[in-house]
Design a protein around this motif. Structure first.
Motif, PDB file in Angstrom:
ATOM      1  N   GLU A 118      13.923   5.081   4.971  1.00  7.38           N
ATOM      2  CA  GLU A 118      12.911   4.152   5.469  1.00  7.38           C
ATOM      3  C   GLU A 118      12.815   2.960   4.531  1.00  7.38           C
ATOM      4  O   GLU A 118      12.792   3.135   3.308  1.00  7.38           O
ATOM      5  CB  GLU A 118      11.560   4.853   5.577  1.00  7.38           C
ATOM      6  CG  GLU A 118      10.480   3.973   6.203  1.00  7.38           C
ATOM      7  CD  GLU A 118       9.185   4.734   6.450  1.00  7.38           C
ATOM      8  OE1 GLU A 118       8.212   4.087   6.852  1.00  7.38           O
ATOM      9  OE2 GLU A 118       9.144   5.962   6.239  1.00  7.38           O
ATOM     10  N   THR A 143       3.629   6.751   5.584  1.00  5.26           N
ATOM     11  CA  THR A 143       4.389   7.927   5.996  1.00  5.26           C
ATOM     12  C   THR A 143       4.052   9.120   5.119  1.00  5.26           C
ATOM     13  O   THR A 143       3.880  10.248   5.594  1.00  5.26           O
ATOM     14  CB  THR A 143       5.902   7.643   5.933  1.00  5.26           C
ATOM     15  OG1 THR A 143       6.210   6.572   6.839  1.00  5.26           O
ATOM     16  CG2 THR A 143       6.712   8.874   6.328  1.00  5.26           C
ATOM     17  N   SER A 191       2.005  12.606   6.239  1.00  6.02           N
ATOM     18  CA  SER A 191       2.632  13.909   6.065  1.00  6.02           C
ATOM     19  C   SER A 191       1.767  14.825   5.216  1.00  6.02           C
ATOM     20  O   SER A 191       1.600  16.016   5.529  1.00  6.02           O
ATOM     21  CB  SER A 191       4.011  13.745   5.401  1.00  6.02           C
ATOM     22  OG  SER A 191       4.903  13.058   6.257  1.00  6.02           O
ATOM     23  N   CYS A 250      -2.917   5.918   9.490  1.00  7.97           N
ATOM     24  CA  CYS A 250      -2.539   7.206   8.890  1.00  7.97           C
ATOM     25  C   CYS A 250      -3.728   8.076   8.494  1.00  7.97           C
ATOM     26  O   CYS A 250      -3.542   9.249   8.164  1.00  7.97           O
ATOM     27  CB  CYS A 250      -1.629   6.984   7.679  1.00  7.97           C
ATOM     28  SG  CYS A 250      -2.414   6.270   6.236  1.00  7.97           S
TER      29      CYS A 250
END
Length: 442
Positions: A176, A320, A324, A363
């Motif tokens: 990424e 990200t 997670s 997120c």
């Protein structure tokens, strides 16, 4: 170059300190300096390394090589003195070419998960040396200091130095786009570095569900996490998080495994480490050794656990990573029967924050309370960011700092206590000094 003595400038940094400790284990006479005392310098000093605080040109004597960290500038008096004495001076990334060129390197890189994957791989291949970008709780260090032709190494893509790590086995967790300022925000240039890295390796293990890695026409063990990782179960053992799973590759059964931690990203990292080990160990020994992994410091790091609240410190500083980790925490909260989740977020760098602002704004879904601290600027010039506009849906609390007071977290603004967190799950995210605030060290 016949190297018997190395001096490290900026030896307190985790990357440089790890390199110094590893070289000491290879029989090299090590010395170093830094601007201030730290846990790393104290640790190295306890191992007999001659540490000088602060920098001083008198530290440069008859060394064969001087290695410096990335933040050390050319006007440093020790670098100047070394050049006067015709002692080779190399940055850490330049030194890797020399230090690792004779080694059989299991080199791990990627935007996310590389420290965990490297630590897991080191647990499996525990007869080899290791240099990790974080402290493994298994052996209480970022280095497994063993003299061996093979080494497990966390390679750094942030400055392009991963292509200098002499990979025998190249493991890529994902590609990424991150640290794009180094690559002039040129995606093709960024991807070309990964291609060079993989091309240098004899064997390769990649996450084939990554958007870029999936396009590569190279020989590699390709993990397809959503297909290859099956029969997942999360459970607590002595109040520690564990997961069990079955691993397949190209529909071939590899084995049943257990690993410390929760979340699909943890299982994906473990699976990459397992696949990278198959040429060296059988699946039975891999399974046994993986159980030695106990996580790494500042990743899902439980710093308080009592009847009222659990505090977790986590290094995640990209959307990200945060998403997670929150997925893992929600598994943990369910098993612990906790229904309140508070998050304290310290954005890391203005550039990263604004470049990923849409991801950050999404997120934190499912969080009951969000506290946003000032940006940890990391030497960057401030950028005006409309945090209220982007995060208003969370009704965030904006604070100056937090104060750990026993089993409570006090939220401070203008030296006044705005709120107190003392129950449920409390998670701190960031790569700045929030880790010390969460631990009550500042």
């Amino acid at each position: 170059m016949d190297i018997k003595k190395i001096h490290f400038v900026g030896i307190g940094g985790i990357g440089i300190s790890g390199l110094a400790r590893y070289m000491q284990a290879q029989g090299i006479d090590i010395s170093g300096s830094d601007i201030a005392v730290s846990s790393s310098t104290n640790y190295l000093k306890s191992l007999g390394v001659n540490i000088s605080i602060p920098h001083n040109k008198s530290n440069i004597t008859s060394q064969d090589l001087v290695i410096h960290s990335a933040i050390i500038r050319d006007n440093n008096e020790e670098l100047i003195e070394a050049k006067k004495k015709n002692i080779p001076v190399l940055s850490r990334s330049e030194a890797l070419k020399i230090i690792l060129k004779q080694k059989r390197v299991f080199s791990v890189c990627g935007a996310h998960g590389k420290s965990s994957t490297t630590a897991m791989l080191s647990s499996i291949l525990n007869k080899y040396g290791a240099i990790i970008g974080a402290e493994s709780k298994e052996f209480g260090s970022n280095v497994r200091a063993k003299k061996n032709k093979s080494i497990v190494f966390e390679a750094d893509e942030s400055d392009g130095s991963f292509i200098n790590s002499n990979p025998y086995c190249a493991i890529v967790t994902n590609a990424e786009p991150e640290h794009m300022e180094y690559y002039n925000y040129d995606l093709d240039l960024f991807h070309s570095y990964y291609k060079k890295f993989l091309k240098k390796a004899k064997t390769r293990v990649i996450n084939a569900e990554d958007e870029f890695l999936s396009t590569l026409k190279i020989k590699a063990l390709r993990l397809l996490p959503s297909k290859d990782i099956r029969d997942i179960k999360h459970y607590l053992c002595d109040d520690e998080p564990y997961s069990s799973f079955s691993l397949y590759n190209n529909d071939k059964f590899i084995g049943d495994f257990e690993v410390w931690g929760f979340g699909f990203h943890t299982l994906s990292n473990a699976s990459l480490a397992i696949l990278a080990s198959l040429d060296d160990l059988d699946s039975k020994e891999i399974k046994e050794n993986l159980l030695n992994y106990k996580g790494i410091k500042k990743r899902f790091d439980i710093v308080c656990n009592n009847n009222r609240c659990i505090m977790i410190d986590d290094y995640a500083h990209h959307p990200t990573e945060i998403k997670s980790t929150l997925d893992s925490i929600k598994y943990y909260a369910k098993l612990k029967k906790i229904d309140k989740l508070s998050v304290i977020w310290q954005p890391h760098k203005y550039s990263r924050t604004i470049n990923n602002i849409d991801g950050f704004s999404k997120c934190f879904k499912g969080v009951d309370k969000l506290i946003i601290l000032p940006v940890w600027r990391a030497y960057e010039e401030p950028i005006d960011i409309d945090f209220y506009g982007y995060f208003r849906k969370y009704s965030p609390l904006f604070a100056d700092e937090i104060n750990r007071n026993g089993s409570k977290i006090e939220i401070l603004k203008d030296n006044n206590i705005l709120d107190v967190l003392d129950s449920g799950l409390i998670v701190g995210f960031g790569a700045g000094d929030i880790t010390y605030q969460m631990r009550g060290l500042i």
